[in-house]
Design a protein around this motif. Structure first.
Motif, PDB file in Angstrom:
ATOM      1  N   ILE A 198       9.360  15.120  19.828  1.00 40.93           N
ATOM      2  CA  ILE A 198       8.856  15.377  18.488  1.00 40.93           C
ATOM      3  C   ILE A 198       8.680  14.140  17.623  1.00 40.93           C
ATOM      4  N   LEU A 199       9.129  12.987  18.092  1.00 37.50           N
ATOM      5  CA  LEU A 199       9.010  11.809  17.226  1.00 37.50           C
ATOM      6  C   LEU A 199       7.535  11.435  17.069  1.00 37.50           C
ATOM      7  N   PHE A 200       7.185  11.190  15.842  1.00 37.13           N
ATOM      8  CA  PHE A 200       5.795  11.050  15.463  1.00 37.13           C
ATOM      9  C   PHE A 200       5.462   9.554  15.382  1.00 37.13           C
ATOM     10  N   LEU A 201       5.755   8.841  16.485  1.00 37.47           N
ATOM     11  CA  LEU A 201       5.756   7.379  16.488  1.00 37.47           C
ATOM     12  C   LEU A 201       4.371   6.750  16.329  1.00 37.47           C
ATOM     13  N   SER A 202       3.370   7.406  16.858  1.00 36.03           N
ATOM     14  CA  SER A 202       2.032   6.813  16.825  1.00 36.03           C
ATOM     15  C   SER A 202       1.468   6.724  15.419  1.00 36.03           C
ATOM     16  N   ARG A 203       1.983   7.528  14.520  1.00 35.00           N
ATOM     17  CA  ARG A 203       1.509   7.476  13.142  1.00 35.00           C
ATOM     18  C   ARG A 203       1.770   6.088  12.544  1.00 35.00           C
ATOM     19  N   TYR A 204       2.978   5.617  12.709  1.00 36.73           N
ATOM     20  CA  TYR A 204       3.332   4.302  12.171  1.00 36.73           C
ATOM     21  C   TYR A 204       2.539   3.198  12.893  1.00 36.73           C
ATOM     22  N   ILE A 205       2.468   3.324  14.196  1.00 35.72           N
ATOM     23  CA  ILE A 205       1.742   2.323  14.981  1.00 35.72           C
ATOM     24  C   ILE A 205       0.289   2.247  14.519  1.00 35.72           C
ATOM     25  N   MET A 206      -0.276   3.417  14.274  1.00 40.12           N
ATOM     26  CA  MET A 206      -1.680   3.461  13.875  1.00 40.12           C
ATOM     27  C   MET A 206      -1.880   2.951  12.439  1.00 40.12           C
ATOM     28  N   ASP A 207      -0.914   3.280  11.582  1.00 41.21           N
ATOM     29  CA  ASP A 207      -1.006   2.776  10.204  1.00 41.21           C
ATOM     30  C   ASP A 207      -0.800   1.262  10.148  1.00 41.21           C
ATOM     31  N   ASN A 208      -0.189   0.716  11.185  1.00 44.29           N
ATOM     32  CA  ASN A 208       0.103  -0.720  11.209  1.00 44.29           C
ATOM     33  C   ASN A 208      -0.471  -1.378  12.461  1.00 44.29           C
ATOM     34  N   LYS A 209      -1.668  -0.952  12.755  1.00 45.35           N
ATOM     35  CA  LYS A 209      -2.361  -1.379  13.954  1.00 45.35           C
ATOM     36  C   LYS A 209      -2.459  -2.901  14.112  1.00 45.35           C
ATOM     37  N   GLU A 210      -2.744  -3.571  12.988  1.00 45.85           N
ATOM     38  CA  GLU A 210      -2.872  -5.035  13.036  1.00 45.85           C
ATOM     39  C   GLU A 210      -1.586  -5.668  13.547  1.00 45.85           C
ATOM     40  N   ASP A 211      -0.465  -5.197  12.990  1.00 42.12           N
ATOM     41  CA  ASP A 211       0.829  -5.736  13.410  1.00 42.12           C
ATOM     42  C   ASP A 211       1.135  -5.365  14.852  1.00 42.12           C
ATOM     43  N   TYR A 212       0.724  -4.172  15.233  1.00 43.07           N
ATOM     44  CA  TYR A 212       0.947  -3.717  16.611  1.00 43.07           C
ATOM     45  C   TYR A 212       0.270  -4.692  17.575  1.00 43.07           C
ATOM     46  N   TYR A 213      -0.989  -4.955  17.359  1.00 41.25           N
ATOM     47  CA  TYR A 213      -1.710  -5.881  18.238  1.00 41.25           C
ATOM     48  C   TYR A 213      -1.171  -7.313  18.133  1.00 41.25           C
ATOM     49  N   ALA A 214      -0.881  -7.724  16.898  1.00 42.13           N
ATOM     50  CA  ALA A 214      -0.436  -9.109  16.706  1.00 42.13           C
ATOM     51  C   ALA A 214       0.913  -9.362  17.375  1.00 42.13           C
TER      52      ALA A 214
END
Ligand SMILES: Nc1ncnc2c1ncn2[C@@H]1O[C@H](COP(=O)(O)OP(=O)(O)OP(=O)(O)O)[C@@H](O)[C@H]1O
Ligand SMILES: [Mg+2]
Length: 374
Positions: A238-254
């Protein structure tokens, strides 16, 4: 400390991607441990709340749909909630096309993998291939040794479109690195490390190996959730982890790029642990909101007095945002006329909103829809 051997040429396949584990010095850091503490506390609170949910499956359906939606939005698949929920209520997404289908594929993978890993089954190559095939709808497996792929720099900066990273390739290389990753994930005796750190390291390693021709991002994000359920940190995916990743996509890639380019594991781990903390809190709040809404609606229906089996009715209304008459009849709750009468009645009460889509009536649970959409 041994410096992490970086990949100096972004255009060159990183065949020297180091096998796991990584050196302790790369993660033994005061900031990382402080953030790890916050992430674990938040996750524990979510897990504690989630076991108190009556009828877990119902809420989980809705929440996992949100995770699926967010993870797919990363690939710029945007869809309206309306389309998605309508598609979902049809339960026949194999015939769908487009964004809604992608999202439902992801959600299906979320459950498929969760079930696959029950009991003694540990992570294996078949698990990753199963997830990949479900999200991408391709039928192949690990990409062939000759396939030339690289990850493009996004955005509109001077390097946009150029390689930000080139994963390994060559006979047997992906298989070897994947086997090492799988070993690292399963063997907690030999690789003793906090599970949240193992999840974050595992996710990076998977993305760096990039074993498939597409869908590696989605497969790796699904893996995160499954790692937590497999290791008992969460009972349900149930953890909704992709929401944060998607909201912070730049940081995710960087931060992903920072590992191959600078050996900077610390920023990556901080990023992922922050993601766990924030989304555990977000999911916790959502669960509370859904439970409150459910209780309030049940109360209103009971007060109405003329509706039979109110508990079961409300459970069905909270399985997915759109309810159809057939959802009630298929569960054997009511005859068709009664089901329709009740749903219409709830629409008059303002709990549901009746919508006609292609000649069929859909009843939207307004409060659930609002909670899931916000
Ligand atoms: N520098 C990098 N090093 C390692 N992995 C990276 C790097 N940059 C991006 N990635 C990963 O590659 C993924 C994209 O790969 P791929 O297209 O195979 O996956 P996808 O699921 O189709 O895409 P998306 O994640 O955009 O939905 C990203 O989501 C991210 O997880
Ligand atoms: Mg892709």
């Amino acid at each position: 400390m041994m410096p992490y051997p970086i990949n100096s040429d972004r255009n060159k396949p990183w065949n020297n991607l180091p096998l796991l584990p990584i050196d302790k010095d790369l993660y033994e850091d005061i900031q990382v441990f402080a953030q790890l503490g916050n992430a674990k506390a938040a996750l524990g609170r979510l897990q504690g709340r989630s076991i108190a949910i009556p009828n877990q499956g119902l809420l989980i359906n809705s929440i996992s749909l949100q995770e699926a939606k967010a993870s797919n939005a990363i690939e710029n698949i945007f869809t309206t909630d309306d389309e998605l929920y309508k598609a979902y209520s049809e339960q026949q997404h194999k015939q769908l096309e487009g964004p809604a289908k992608e999202i439902l594929n992801y959600r299906e993978a979320l459950w498929l993998g969760y079930e696959y890993l029950q009991g003694d089954q540990s992570f294996d190559e078949a698990y990753f291939i199963k997830m990949y095939r479900t999200v991408s709808q391709f039928n192949d497996g690990i990409r062939p040794a000759v396939a030339q792929i690289y990850i493009k720099e996004g955005g509109s900066g001077p390097n946009a479109g150029k390689a930000s990273y080139t994963p390994p390739r060559g006979p047997g290389i992906l298989e070897e690195k994947l086997a090492n990753l799988i070993d690292f994930l399963n063997d907690d005796q030999q690789y003793q490390l906090d599970p949240l750190l193992k999840m974050a390291i595992g996710h990076y390693q998977f993305e760096a190996i990039h074993p498939f021709r597409d869908g590696n991002g989605r497969t790796g994000r699904i893996f995160n959730i499954h790692y937590l359920t497999k290791k008992g940190l969460l009972d349900y995916p149930i953890l909704f982890l992709s929401r944060y990743i998607m909201d912070n996509k730049e940081d995710y890639y960087a931060t992903l790029s920072g590992i191959a380019q600078k050996g900077n594991w610390k920023n990556w781990l901080l990023f992922m642990l922050k993601a766990v903390e924030i989304t555990a809190n977000l999911t916790y709040n959502k669960i509370n909101d859904i439970i409150s809404a459910k209780d309030a609606i049940l109360e209103a229906i009971v007060a109405q007095n003329n509706i039979s089996r109110p508990e079961s009715l409300v459970s069905t209304l909270f399985t997915e945002p759109f309810t159809r008459v057939k959802h009630l009849t298929e569960r054997g709750l009511y005859a068709e006329n009664t089901a329709r009468k009740y749903l219409d009645e709830l629409s008059v009460m303002g709990i549901l909103e009746k919508r006609m889509i292609q000649g069929n009536s859909y009843y939207l649970n307004l409060e659930l829809y609002r909670i899931l959409s916000e």
